[in-house]
Design an enzyme around this catalytic site. Structure first.
Site, PDB file in Angstrom:
ATOM      1  N   VAL A 123       0.576  -1.023  -0.300  1.00  0.00           N
ATOM      2  CA  VAL A 123      -0.396   0.196  -0.194  1.00  0.00           C
ATOM      3  C   VAL A 123       0.870   1.057  -0.295  1.00  0.00           C
ATOM      4  O   VAL A 123       0.031   1.997  -1.099  1.00  0.00           O
ATOM      5  CB  VAL A 123      -0.233  -0.017   1.568  1.00  0.00           C
ATOM      6  N   GLU A 124       2.080   1.072   0.794  1.00  0.00           N
ATOM      7  CA  GLU A 124       2.597   2.470   0.805  1.00  0.00           C
ATOM      8  C   GLU A 124       3.750   2.483  -0.409  1.00  0.00           C
ATOM      9  O   GLU A 124       3.403   4.120  -0.933  1.00  0.00           O
ATOM     10  CB  GLU A 124       3.707   1.961   1.735  1.00  0.00           C
ATOM     11  N   THR A 125       4.337   1.622  -1.379  1.00  0.00           N
ATOM     12  CA  THR A 125       5.124   2.339  -2.166  1.00  0.00           C
ATOM     13  C   THR A 125       4.995   1.248  -3.100  1.00  0.00           C
ATOM     14  O   THR A 125       6.029   1.300  -3.972  1.00  0.00           O
ATOM     15  CB  THR A 125       6.231   2.036  -1.376  1.00  0.00           C
TER      16      THR A 125
END
Length: 343
Positions: A123-125
Protein backbone atom coordinates in the site's frame (compact mmCIF):
# COMPACT_ATOMS: atom_id res chain seq x y z
CA UNK A 1 -19.05 23.07 -7.68
CA UNK A 2 -15.92 21.02 -6.99
CA UNK A 3 -14.01 22.92 -9.67
CA UNK A 4 -15.07 26.24 -8.15
CA UNK A 5 -14.01 25.16 -4.67
CA UNK A 6 -10.66 23.88 -5.94
CA UNK A 7 -10.05 27.14 -7.76
CA UNK A 8 -10.77 29.06 -4.56
CA UNK A 9 -8.33 26.87 -2.66
CA UNK A 10 -5.63 27.48 -5.22
CA UNK A 11 -6.14 31.22 -4.95
CA UNK A 12 -5.85 30.98 -1.17
CA UNK A 13 -2.65 28.96 -1.37
CA UNK A 14 -1.18 31.46 -3.78
CA UNK A 15 -1.85 34.28 -1.32
CA UNK A 16 0.00 35.70 1.62
CA UNK A 17 -0.55 32.72 3.94
CA UNK A 18 1.75 30.52 1.87
CA UNK A 19 3.81 33.06 0.00
CA UNK A 20 7.36 31.94 -0.65
CA UNK A 21 9.99 34.00 1.14
CA UNK A 22 13.15 34.98 -0.68
CA UNK A 23 15.20 32.53 1.40
CA UNK A 24 14.56 30.34 4.40
CA UNK A 25 17.85 31.36 5.96
CA UNK A 26 16.71 34.98 6.40
CA UNK A 27 13.53 34.24 8.33
CA UNK A 28 13.27 34.81 12.06
CA UNK A 29 11.65 31.44 12.81
CA UNK A 30 14.31 29.63 10.79
CA UNK A 31 17.09 31.42 12.66
CA UNK A 32 15.42 30.40 15.92
CA UNK A 33 15.22 26.82 14.72
CA UNK A 34 18.92 26.86 13.80
CA UNK A 35 19.79 28.24 17.22
CA UNK A 36 17.85 25.41 18.87
CA UNK A 37 19.64 22.82 16.75
CA UNK A 38 23.02 24.32 17.65
CA UNK A 39 22.21 24.25 21.36
CA UNK A 40 20.42 20.92 21.48
CA UNK A 41 22.37 18.85 18.94
CA UNK A 42 25.61 20.81 18.50
CA UNK A 43 25.14 21.55 14.82
CA UNK A 44 27.34 24.13 13.17
CA UNK A 45 25.30 27.32 12.87
CA UNK A 46 27.01 28.23 9.60
CA UNK A 47 26.64 24.81 8.02
CA UNK A 48 23.00 24.39 9.01
CA UNK A 49 22.11 27.89 7.83
CA UNK A 50 23.72 27.16 4.47
CA UNK A 51 21.87 23.86 4.25
CA UNK A 52 18.45 25.39 4.95
CA UNK A 53 19.19 28.13 2.42
CA UNK A 54 19.09 25.39 -0.22
CA UNK A 55 15.63 24.17 0.82
CA UNK A 56 12.91 25.18 -1.62
CA UNK A 57 9.32 26.10 -0.84
CA UNK A 58 6.88 23.74 -2.60
CA UNK A 59 3.32 25.12 -2.90
CA UNK A 60 2.09 21.80 -4.31
CA UNK A 61 2.94 20.20 -0.97
CA UNK A 62 0.67 22.61 0.89
CA UNK A 63 -2.16 21.87 -1.55
CA UNK A 64 -1.66 18.12 -1.11
CA UNK A 65 -1.72 18.44 2.68
CA UNK A 66 -4.98 20.37 2.62
CA UNK A 67 -6.60 18.06 0.11
CA UNK A 68 -4.97 14.61 0.04
CA UNK A 69 -5.75 12.81 -3.24
CA UNK A 70 -7.54 9.93 -1.49
CA UNK A 71 -9.88 12.31 0.37
CA UNK A 72 -11.69 13.13 -2.88
CA UNK A 73 -12.83 9.52 -3.36
CA UNK A 74 -15.49 9.38 -0.64
CA UNK A 75 -15.91 5.63 -1.08
CA UNK A 76 -14.34 2.54 0.48
CA UNK A 77 -14.68 0.52 -2.73
CA UNK A 78 -13.04 3.29 -4.78
CA UNK A 79 -10.22 3.56 -2.24
CA UNK A 80 -9.79 -0.22 -2.11
CA UNK A 81 -9.62 -0.42 -5.90
CA UNK A 82 -6.48 1.74 -5.90
CA UNK A 83 -4.56 -1.05 -4.20
CA UNK A 84 -6.31 -4.33 -5.00
CA UNK A 85 -5.10 -4.69 -8.57
CA UNK A 86 -3.66 -7.77 -10.33
CA UNK A 87 -0.32 -6.08 -11.03
CA UNK A 88 0.14 -5.01 -7.41
CA UNK A 89 -0.83 -8.45 -6.16
CA UNK A 90 1.66 -10.07 -8.53
CA UNK A 91 4.37 -7.63 -7.48
CA UNK A 92 3.62 -8.49 -3.88
CA UNK A 93 3.95 -12.21 -4.45
CA UNK A 94 7.29 -11.66 -6.20
CA UNK A 95 8.55 -9.39 -3.40
CA UNK A 96 7.51 -11.99 -0.84
CA UNK A 97 9.33 -14.75 -2.72
CA UNK A 98 12.51 -12.66 -2.95
CA UNK A 99 12.42 -11.83 0.75
CA UNK A 100 10.81 -14.95 2.21
CA UNK A 101 13.56 -15.73 4.72
CA UNK A 102 13.72 -12.14 5.95
CA UNK A 103 9.95 -11.98 6.35
CA UNK A 104 9.95 -15.23 8.29
CA UNK A 105 12.71 -13.92 10.56
CA UNK A 106 10.80 -10.67 11.19
CA UNK A 107 7.62 -12.58 12.00
CA UNK A 108 9.53 -14.69 14.51
CA UNK A 109 11.27 -11.73 16.14
CA UNK A 110 8.44 -9.20 16.24
CA UNK A 111 5.34 -11.39 16.13
CA UNK A 112 3.90 -9.60 13.09
CA UNK A 113 2.68 -11.91 10.30
CA UNK A 114 4.53 -11.83 7.02
CA UNK A 115 1.43 -10.98 5.04
CA UNK A 116 0.72 -7.88 7.16
CA UNK A 117 4.23 -6.54 6.55
CA UNK A 118 3.80 -7.26 2.84
CA UNK A 119 0.43 -5.49 2.81
CA UNK A 120 1.90 -2.34 4.35
CA UNK A 121 4.78 -2.17 1.87
CA UNK A 122 2.37 -2.79 -0.99
CA UNK A 123 0.00 0.00 0.00
CA UNK A 124 2.77 2.44 0.91
CA UNK A 125 5.11 2.19 -2.09
CA UNK A 126 4.12 -0.76 -4.32
CA UNK A 127 7.09 -2.66 -2.87
CA UNK A 128 9.57 0.16 -3.18
CA UNK A 129 8.63 1.29 -6.67
CA UNK A 130 7.03 4.60 -5.64
CA UNK A 131 8.92 6.13 -2.73
CA UNK A 132 8.17 9.77 -3.56
CA UNK A 133 9.53 12.51 -5.77
CA UNK A 134 10.01 15.45 -3.41
CA UNK A 135 13.28 16.22 -1.72
CA UNK A 136 12.63 15.50 1.94
CA UNK A 137 14.39 18.71 2.96
CA UNK A 138 11.99 20.71 0.76
CA UNK A 139 8.90 18.91 2.07
CA UNK A 140 9.83 19.30 5.73
CA UNK A 141 11.00 22.92 5.40
CA UNK A 142 7.80 23.84 3.56
CA UNK A 143 5.61 22.23 6.21
CA UNK A 144 7.71 23.36 9.18
CA UNK A 145 7.78 27.02 8.20
CA UNK A 146 4.92 27.55 5.72
CA UNK A 147 2.12 25.32 6.98
CA UNK A 148 0.88 26.89 10.22
CA UNK A 149 -1.71 24.19 10.92
CA UNK A 150 0.95 21.64 11.78
CA UNK A 151 4.17 23.60 11.90
CA UNK A 152 5.16 22.37 15.38
CA UNK A 153 4.88 18.73 14.32
CA UNK A 154 6.88 19.22 11.14
CA UNK A 155 9.57 21.25 12.85
CA UNK A 156 10.02 18.22 15.07
CA UNK A 157 10.25 15.99 12.02
CA UNK A 158 12.76 18.36 10.39
CA UNK A 159 14.82 18.14 13.57
CA UNK A 160 14.69 14.34 13.46
CA UNK A 161 15.63 14.36 9.78
CA UNK A 162 18.67 16.54 10.22
CA UNK A 163 19.94 14.53 13.19
CA UNK A 164 19.29 11.22 11.49
CA UNK A 165 20.99 12.23 8.24
CA UNK A 166 24.02 13.49 10.15
CA UNK A 167 24.25 10.35 12.28
CA UNK A 168 23.84 8.07 9.26
CA UNK A 169 26.28 10.06 7.11
CA UNK A 170 23.59 10.81 4.51
CA UNK A 171 23.41 13.96 2.40
CA UNK A 172 20.11 15.57 3.53
CA UNK A 173 19.75 17.31 0.16
CA UNK A 174 19.74 14.02 -1.70
CA UNK A 175 16.95 11.96 -0.10
CA UNK A 176 13.54 11.99 -1.79
CA UNK A 177 10.22 11.02 -0.26
CA UNK A 178 6.52 11.82 -0.07
CA UNK A 179 4.96 15.26 0.03
CA UNK A 180 4.79 14.88 3.83
CA UNK A 181 8.47 13.96 4.13
CA UNK A 182 8.00 10.20 4.57
CA UNK A 183 11.03 8.16 3.56
CA UNK A 184 11.82 4.92 1.81
CA UNK A 185 10.17 1.58 1.18
CA UNK A 186 8.00 1.70 4.33
CA UNK A 187 7.45 5.51 4.18
CA UNK A 188 8.65 6.26 7.71
CA UNK A 189 8.59 9.81 8.94
CA UNK A 190 12.04 10.84 10.22
CA UNK A 191 10.97 10.51 13.85
CA UNK A 192 9.82 6.95 13.28
CA UNK A 193 12.99 6.28 11.30
CA UNK A 194 15.08 7.23 14.33
CA UNK A 195 12.89 5.48 16.92
CA UNK A 196 11.88 2.30 15.11
CA UNK A 197 14.31 1.83 12.22
CA UNK A 198 16.22 -1.47 12.37
CA UNK A 199 19.43 -2.60 10.68
CA UNK A 200 17.87 -5.93 9.74
CA UNK A 201 20.40 -6.88 7.06
CA UNK A 202 23.35 -6.38 9.43
CA UNK A 203 25.38 -4.01 7.24
CA UNK A 204 25.80 -1.45 10.01
CA UNK A 205 23.37 1.09 8.55
CA UNK A 206 19.61 1.57 8.73
CA UNK A 207 18.72 2.09 5.09
CA UNK A 208 14.99 2.24 4.45
CA UNK A 209 15.45 3.71 0.98
CA UNK A 210 16.95 0.66 -0.73
CA UNK A 211 17.15 -2.22 1.78
CA UNK A 212 14.05 -4.44 1.77
CA UNK A 213 15.41 -6.24 4.84
CA UNK A 214 15.71 -3.03 6.85
CA UNK A 215 12.22 -2.00 5.74
CA UNK A 216 10.73 -5.35 6.74
CA UNK A 217 12.41 -5.38 10.14
CA UNK A 218 11.54 -1.75 10.82
CA UNK A 219 7.84 -2.29 10.09
CA UNK A 220 7.84 -5.28 12.42
CA UNK A 221 9.56 -3.25 15.12
CA UNK A 222 7.16 -0.32 14.69
CA UNK A 223 4.07 -2.50 15.06
CA UNK A 224 5.46 -4.45 18.00
CA UNK A 225 6.45 -1.22 19.74
CA UNK A 226 2.91 0.09 19.31
CA UNK A 227 1.32 -2.93 20.95
CA UNK A 228 0.97 -5.66 18.33
CA UNK A 229 -0.10 -8.90 20.02
CA UNK A 230 1.54 -12.01 18.61
CA UNK A 231 -0.88 -14.63 17.32
CA UNK A 232 -4.01 -12.54 17.86
CA UNK A 233 -6.53 -11.68 15.12
CA UNK A 234 -6.71 -8.34 13.37
CA UNK A 235 -10.25 -8.10 12.00
CA UNK A 236 -13.16 -10.20 10.73
CA UNK A 237 -16.06 -9.43 8.46
CA UNK A 238 -19.45 -9.34 10.16
CA UNK A 239 -23.09 -9.57 9.14
CA UNK A 240 -25.14 -6.74 10.61
CA UNK A 241 -28.89 -6.58 11.09
CA UNK A 242 -31.10 -3.93 12.64
CA UNK A 243 -29.63 -0.60 13.75
CA UNK A 244 -28.08 -1.31 17.15
CA UNK A 245 -24.68 -2.01 15.59
CA UNK A 246 -24.43 1.54 14.27
CA UNK A 247 -23.89 2.91 17.78
CA UNK A 248 -20.99 0.51 18.23
CA UNK A 249 -19.53 1.47 14.84
CA UNK A 250 -19.57 5.10 15.91
CA UNK A 251 -17.85 4.59 19.24
CA UNK A 252 -14.23 4.51 18.02
CA UNK A 253 -11.65 1.84 17.23
CA UNK A 254 -10.19 1.24 20.67
CA UNK A 255 -11.36 -2.30 21.52
CA UNK A 256 -13.84 -1.94 24.40
CA UNK A 257 -16.70 -4.33 23.66
CA UNK A 258 -16.77 -8.00 24.68
CA UNK A 259 -16.87 -10.37 21.75
CA UNK A 260 -19.68 -12.27 23.46
CA UNK A 261 -21.83 -9.13 23.40
CA UNK A 262 -21.76 -8.69 19.62
CA UNK A 263 -25.02 -10.60 18.97
CA UNK A 264 -26.86 -8.08 21.16
CA UNK A 265 -25.86 -5.45 18.60
CA UNK A 266 -27.25 -7.50 15.72
CA UNK A 267 -23.82 -8.72 14.64
CA UNK A 268 -22.83 -12.17 13.46
CA UNK A 269 -19.35 -13.40 12.59
CA UNK A 270 -17.93 -16.80 11.78
CA UNK A 271 -15.02 -16.22 14.17
CA UNK A 272 -14.79 -18.35 17.32
CA UNK A 273 -13.05 -16.38 20.05
CA UNK A 274 -13.20 -16.26 23.85
CA UNK A 275 -16.20 -14.23 24.93
CA UNK A 276 -14.16 -11.73 26.93
CA UNK A 277 -11.97 -10.79 23.93
CA UNK A 278 -12.27 -7.04 23.48
CA UNK A 279 -13.19 -5.69 20.06
CA UNK A 280 -14.53 -2.70 18.17
CA UNK A 281 -16.55 -2.23 14.99
CA UNK A 282 -15.94 -0.24 11.83
CA UNK A 283 -18.22 0.56 8.92
CA UNK A 284 -16.57 1.07 5.55
CA UNK A 285 -19.04 3.00 3.42
CA UNK A 286 -19.48 3.19 -0.33
CA UNK A 287 -22.31 5.32 -1.78
CA UNK A 288 -24.99 3.20 -3.40
CA UNK A 289 -23.57 -0.06 -2.04
CA UNK A 290 -23.95 -2.03 1.19
CA UNK A 291 -21.42 -1.09 3.86
CA UNK A 292 -18.51 -3.39 4.65
CA UNK A 293 -18.81 -4.03 8.40
CA UNK A 294 -15.82 -5.47 10.26
CA UNK A 295 -15.15 -6.50 13.83
CA UNK A 296 -11.68 -5.23 14.77
CA UNK A 297 -9.24 -6.03 17.56
CA UNK A 298 -6.11 -4.63 19.21
CA UNK A 299 -3.94 -5.42 16.20
CA UNK A 300 -6.22 -3.41 13.91
CA UNK A 301 -5.88 -0.47 16.26
CA UNK A 302 -2.10 -0.88 16.05
CA UNK A 303 -2.28 -0.77 12.24
CA UNK A 304 -3.98 2.61 12.52
CA UNK A 305 -0.94 3.90 14.42
CA UNK A 306 0.98 3.43 11.15
CA UNK A 307 -1.62 5.48 9.29
CA UNK A 308 -4.59 6.79 11.23
CA UNK A 309 -7.23 5.70 8.78
CA UNK A 310 -9.62 2.77 8.93
CA UNK A 311 -9.63 2.71 5.14
CA UNK A 312 -5.86 2.38 5.09
CA UNK A 313 -5.76 -0.46 7.63
CA UNK A 314 -8.54 -2.33 5.84
CA UNK A 315 -6.77 -1.94 2.49
CA UNK A 316 -3.55 -3.30 4.00
CA UNK A 317 -5.39 -6.38 5.25
CA UNK A 318 -7.23 -6.96 1.97
CA UNK A 319 -4.07 -6.60 -0.11
CA UNK A 320 -2.22 -8.90 2.30
CA UNK A 321 -4.92 -11.56 1.92
CA UNK A 322 -4.94 -11.31 -1.88
CA UNK A 323 -1.16 -11.61 -2.09
CA UNK A 324 -1.10 -14.58 0.28
CA UNK A 325 -3.82 -16.25 -1.79
CA UNK A 326 -1.98 -15.63 -5.07
CA UNK A 327 1.27 -16.92 -3.61
CA UNK A 328 -0.39 -20.08 -2.31
CA UNK A 329 -1.88 -20.72 -5.73
CA UNK A 330 1.49 -20.47 -7.46
CA UNK A 331 4.28 -21.10 -4.93
CA UNK A 332 7.90 -20.79 -5.94
CA UNK A 333 10.11 -23.78 -5.23
CA UNK A 334 12.31 -23.34 -2.19
CA UNK A 335 10.35 -20.49 -0.61
CA UNK A 336 8.28 -20.50 2.51
CA UNK A 337 4.50 -20.48 2.41
CA UNK A 338 2.32 -17.51 3.37
CA UNK A 339 2.54 -16.22 6.90
CA UNK A 340 -1.16 -16.06 7.70
CA UNK A 341 -2.35 -14.51 10.93
CA UNK A 342 -0.42 -16.74 13.32
CA UNK A 343 3.31 -16.94 12.60
Amino acid sequence: MRATLLAALLVLHAGIAYAQPSSYQNRKEVKEFVAEMVKKHRFSRKDLTQLLAQAQFQPAIVRAMDQPPESALGSWQAYRAIFIKPERIQAGAEFWNRNADTLKRAAAEFGVPEDVIIGIIGVETTFGRNVGTYRVIDALATLAFDYPKRSAYFRGELEHYLVFSRDQGIDPLRIKGSYAGAIGIPQFMPGSYRRFGVDFDGDGQINLATSPADAIGSIGNFLKSHGWVRGQPVAFSAEASGDAWRKLAGSGIVPATRFADLPSYGLKTAADLPGDTLCALIELESPGQPSDVRVTFQNFFVLTRYNRSNLYAAAVLDLAAEIARARSAAPVAGTAGPGGNNP
